[in-house]
Scaffold this motif. Structure first.
Motif, PDB file in Angstrom:
ATOM      1  N   ASP A 197       0.804  -1.222   0.000  1.00  0.00           N
ATOM      2  CA  ASP A 197       0.000   0.000   0.000  1.00  0.00           C
ATOM      3  C   ASP A 197       0.841   1.279   0.000  1.00  0.00           C
ATOM      4  O   ASP A 197       0.373   2.342   0.423  1.00  0.00           O
ATOM      5  CB  ASP A 197      -0.935   0.007   1.216  1.00  0.00           C
ATOM      6  CG  ASP A 197      -1.911  -1.154   1.183  1.00  0.00           C
ATOM      7  OD1 ASP A 197      -2.401  -1.483   0.083  1.00  0.00           O
ATOM      8  OD2 ASP A 197      -2.184  -1.738   2.248  1.00  0.00           O
ATOM      9  N   VAL A 198       2.076   1.198  -0.488  1.00  0.00           N
ATOM     10  CA  VAL A 198       2.945   2.381  -0.526  1.00  0.00           C
ATOM     11  C   VAL A 198       2.346   3.447  -1.436  1.00  0.00           C
ATOM     12  O   VAL A 198       1.872   3.161  -2.540  1.00  0.00           O
ATOM     13  CB  VAL A 198       4.352   1.986  -1.026  1.00  0.00           C
ATOM     14  CG1 VAL A 198       5.149   3.213  -1.444  1.00  0.00           C
ATOM     15  CG2 VAL A 198       5.090   1.229   0.063  1.00  0.00           C
ATOM     16  N   THR A 199       2.368   4.688  -0.974  1.00  0.00           N
ATOM     17  CA  THR A 199       1.842   5.820  -1.746  1.00  0.00           C
ATOM     18  C   THR A 199       2.984   6.580  -2.411  1.00  0.00           C
ATOM     19  O   THR A 199       4.149   6.479  -1.983  1.00  0.00           O
ATOM     20  CB  THR A 199       1.082   6.793  -0.843  1.00  0.00           C
ATOM     21  OG1 THR A 199       2.021   7.404   0.073  1.00  0.00           O
ATOM     22  CG2 THR A 199      -0.004   6.066  -0.049  1.00  0.00           C
ATOM     23  N   PRO A 200       2.674   7.382  -3.449  1.00  0.00           N
ATOM     24  CA  PRO A 200       3.718   8.207  -4.056  1.00  0.00           C
ATOM     25  C   PRO A 200       4.399   9.132  -3.049  1.00  0.00           C
ATOM     26  O   PRO A 200       5.619   9.332  -3.110  1.00  0.00           O
ATOM     27  CB  PRO A 200       2.958   9.006  -5.125  1.00  0.00           C
ATOM     28  CG  PRO A 200       1.827   8.101  -5.520  1.00  0.00           C
ATOM     29  CD  PRO A 200       1.421   7.429  -4.239  1.00  0.00           C
ATOM     30  N   GLU A 201       3.627   9.686  -2.124  1.00  0.00           N
ATOM     31  CA  GLU A 201       4.219  10.590  -1.137  1.00  0.00           C
ATOM     32  C   GLU A 201       5.261   9.877  -0.287  1.00  0.00           C
ATOM     33  O   GLU A 201       6.333  10.427   0.010  1.00  0.00           O
ATOM     34  CB  GLU A 201       3.128  11.170  -0.230  1.00  0.00           C
ATOM     35  CG  GLU A 201       2.204  12.152  -0.914  1.00  0.00           C
ATOM     36  CD  GLU A 201       1.137  11.462  -1.770  1.00  0.00           C
ATOM     37  OE1 GLU A 201       0.485  12.169  -2.549  1.00  0.00           O
ATOM     38  OE2 GLU A 201       0.982  10.222  -1.660  1.00  0.00           O
ATOM     39  N   HIS A 341       5.829   6.651 -13.972  1.00  0.00           N
ATOM     40  CA  HIS A 341       4.891   7.758 -14.203  1.00  0.00           C
ATOM     41  C   HIS A 341       3.468   7.338 -13.846  1.00  0.00           C
ATOM     42  O   HIS A 341       2.712   8.129 -13.251  1.00  0.00           O
ATOM     43  CB  HIS A 341       4.956   8.215 -15.659  1.00  0.00           C
ATOM     44  CG  HIS A 341       6.209   8.964 -16.006  1.00  0.00           C
ATOM     45  ND1 HIS A 341       6.613  10.088 -15.308  1.00  0.00           N
ATOM     46  CD2 HIS A 341       7.145   8.759 -16.972  1.00  0.00           C
ATOM     47  CE1 HIS A 341       7.748  10.543 -15.824  1.00  0.00           C
ATOM     48  NE2 HIS A 341       8.093   9.760 -16.821  1.00  0.00           N
ATOM     49  N   ALA A 342       3.106   6.103 -14.184  1.00  0.00           N
ATOM     50  CA  ALA A 342       1.761   5.621 -13.846  1.00  0.00           C
ATOM     51  C   ALA A 342       1.568   5.541 -12.334  1.00  0.00           C
ATOM     52  O   ALA A 342       0.494   5.867 -11.812  1.00  0.00           O
ATOM     53  CB  ALA A 342       1.524   4.252 -14.487  1.00  0.00           C
ATOM     54  N   PHE A 343       2.591   5.120 -11.619  1.00  0.00           N
ATOM     55  CA  PHE A 343       2.510   5.078 -10.153  1.00  0.00           C
ATOM     56  C   PHE A 343       2.350   6.485  -9.582  1.00  0.00           C
ATOM     57  O   PHE A 343       1.517   6.717  -8.697  1.00  0.00           O
ATOM     58  CB  PHE A 343       3.757   4.415  -9.578  1.00  0.00           C
ATOM     59  CG  PHE A 343       3.905   4.569  -8.087  1.00  0.00           C
ATOM     60  CD1 PHE A 343       3.025   3.938  -7.217  1.00  0.00           C
ATOM     61  CD2 PHE A 343       4.920   5.363  -7.557  1.00  0.00           C
ATOM     62  CE1 PHE A 343       3.146   4.088  -5.833  1.00  0.00           C
ATOM     63  CE2 PHE A 343       5.058   5.516  -6.187  1.00  0.00           C
ATOM     64  CZ  PHE A 343       4.165   4.887  -5.318  1.00  0.00           C
ATOM     65  N   LEU A 344       3.140   7.434 -10.085  1.00  0.00           N
ATOM     66  CA  LEU A 344       3.043   8.811  -9.590  1.00  0.00           C
ATOM     67  C   LEU A 344       1.666   9.415  -9.867  1.00  0.00           C
ATOM     68  O   LEU A 344       1.192  10.266  -9.115  1.00  0.00           O
ATOM     69  CB  LEU A 344       4.138   9.669 -10.235  1.00  0.00           C
ATOM     70  CG  LEU A 344       5.566   9.388  -9.755  1.00  0.00           C
ATOM     71  CD1 LEU A 344       6.575  10.118 -10.626  1.00  0.00           C
ATOM     72  CD2 LEU A 344       5.739   9.789  -8.290  1.00  0.00           C
ATOM     73  N   GLU A 345       1.039   8.942 -10.950  1.00  0.00           N
ATOM     74  CA  GLU A 345      -0.305   9.412 -11.299  1.00  0.00           C
ATOM     75  C   GLU A 345      -1.394   8.568 -10.653  1.00  0.00           C
ATOM     76  O   GLU A 345      -2.569   8.731 -10.964  1.00  0.00           O
ATOM     77  CB  GLU A 345      -0.461   9.400 -12.820  1.00  0.00           C
ATOM     78  CG  GLU A 345       0.451  10.398 -13.531  1.00  0.00           C
ATOM     79  CD  GLU A 345       0.545  10.143 -15.029  1.00  0.00           C
ATOM     80  OE1 GLU A 345      -0.117   9.196 -15.524  1.00  0.00           O
ATOM     81  OE2 GLU A 345       1.271  10.890 -15.703  1.00  0.00           O
TER      82      GLU A 345
END
Length: 400
Positions: A197-201, A341-345
């Motif tokens: 469940d890691v988030t971009p932040e 990029h998909a993960f960051l979005e």
């Protein structure tokens, strides 16, 4: 060049508004008697900063990759009081900037679009201070075949600069193995299940380095270390089996060379990219007062840990690609960029980054068996476009 009282070099900086470029200009500003900046190039997202750089360093030639940024750049230059600055735009303008014939070209561009400028700089006879790892990872022999003399590439990545420096202690034949260090990123010590469940932040919060978003995410997955293994193997002509990765959370030892007699030579310094950048610009000489040294009067602890391949499989995947072919390494790089990029979005979960890259490689693997080497940059670009398209398709299908 070894006479420290006389040498002076002309410099072109590609990616001047990014992290590498701004720190490179900071080094140059501290040593104006050593360098003259004759060209600056950037993507075009920060035209005011680019204009300020042109004014501060009295640069007459400035280029932007995105053509729509040319007019805003001209306006920013006028507002900054710059006169007689020639502005060019488009991918060709970046190549032309690299081919100006400067003594040194610092390539701080991010992505495989940095390959053509790297080749152009080498063909022009410039020393290439290379921070664009994709030139090595995706370009393979296309980059190295462009050299007009031995030793024309100065590595700027901190790990490869450390190896480069340590290799001064012995000959190639005396090397037992290279040891690439990794900080471990923000998730060091976590299991694969704990990364679900890691988030971009969270992934963008690196414990040591301040880098761009793609590089920071790569550091968190350790894909950056996989790319660095590929780069080290090709830069220093060492087979993959003789390159080890160790986790060193303090990021003080930037990499090591182990010699056949059992001696290990390490390059150590507090984390500061200005040091490898400066050496990339000035080698074989060293500039004074570039960065702070280690304070040996204070107690400190350096620790080293084995890499957890189960939680962070990117390094093993990169090793597989390196052994397979240079086309595999180009696909690895391109598919990873799309996945990041998909993960960051928020279109892809964190663990889906490396899983997507592996799936793209599996899909394209059979295509490369008969012709593992690129015949041209255009062929490399085509393979990368295919890899990116496949990655996007996989990501979109997984969302349905």
């Amino acid at each position: 060049m070894n006479d420290e009282t006389t040498w002076r070099r002309t410099v072109v900086i590609l990616g001047s508004t990014g992290s590498i470029g701004t720190q490179g200009l900071d080094v140059i500003a501290r040593h104006p008697e050593r360098f003259e900046v004759i060209g600056l190039a950037a993507g075009g997202a920060h035209v005011e900063l680019l204009a300020e750089q042109a004014v501060r360093f009295h640069v007459r030639n400035v280029a932007v990759f995105h053509e729509e940024a040319a007019q805003p750049l001209r306006q920013a230059l006028e507002a900054a009081g710059a006169k007689d600055v020639e502005v060019s735009c488009g991918a060709r303008s970046i190549d032309d900037m690299a081919a100006m014939g400067a003594d040194v070209v610092l390539n701080g561009i991010t992505g495989s679009i940095g390959l053509n400028p790297s080749i152009a700089a080498l063909h022009a006879g410039s020393q290439l201070a290379l921070a664009n790892k994709e030139s090595v990872v995706a370009g393979g022999h296309l980059l190295f075949d462009a050299q007009v003399r031995p030793g024309q590439i100065n590595p700027v990545d901190s790990e490869h600069s450390a190896i480069w420096q340590s290799l001064r202690s012995g000959t190639h034949g005396e090397v037992s193995r290279l040891v690439v260090t990794a900080s471990g990123g923000p998730f060091r010590g976590r299991t694969r299940a704990e990364l679900t469940d890691v988030t971009p932040e969270q992934a963008l919060h690196h414990p040591t380095w301040n880098m761009g978003p793609v590089v920071t995410i790569n550091s968190s997955t350790l894909m950056n270390k996989g790319l660095e293994v590929i780069e080290a193997s090709r830069l220093f002509d060492i087979e993959p089996a003789r390159i080890a990765v160790t986790v060193h959370p303090q990021s003080i030892v930037h990499s090591m060379v182990e010699f056949r007699d059992g001696a290990t030579i390490a390059q150590a310094s507090p984390p500061d990219m200005r040091l490898p950048i400066a050496l990339g610009l000035s080698a074989p000489d060293r500039l004074p007062n570039v960065a702070a040294a280690c304070d040996w009067t204070k107690a400190a602890q350096w620790t080293f840990e084995p890499l957890d391949d189960e939680a962070f499989p990117a390094v093993s995947l990169a090793r597989h690609c390196l052994t397979a072919s240079e086309k595999h390494t180009a696909v690895l790089n391109a598919a990873n960029e799309q996945a990041v990029h998909a993960f960051l979005e928020r279109r892809l979960p964190y663990l889906g980054i490396v899983d997507t890259v592996r799936a793209v490689l599996d899909e394209m693997d059979a295509d490369f068996r008969s012709a593992p080497l690129f015949e041209s940059v255009e062929e490399m670009n085509q393979v990368e476009r295919t890899a990116r398209r496949l990655a996007d398709d996989l990501i979109d299908n997984n969302r349905d």
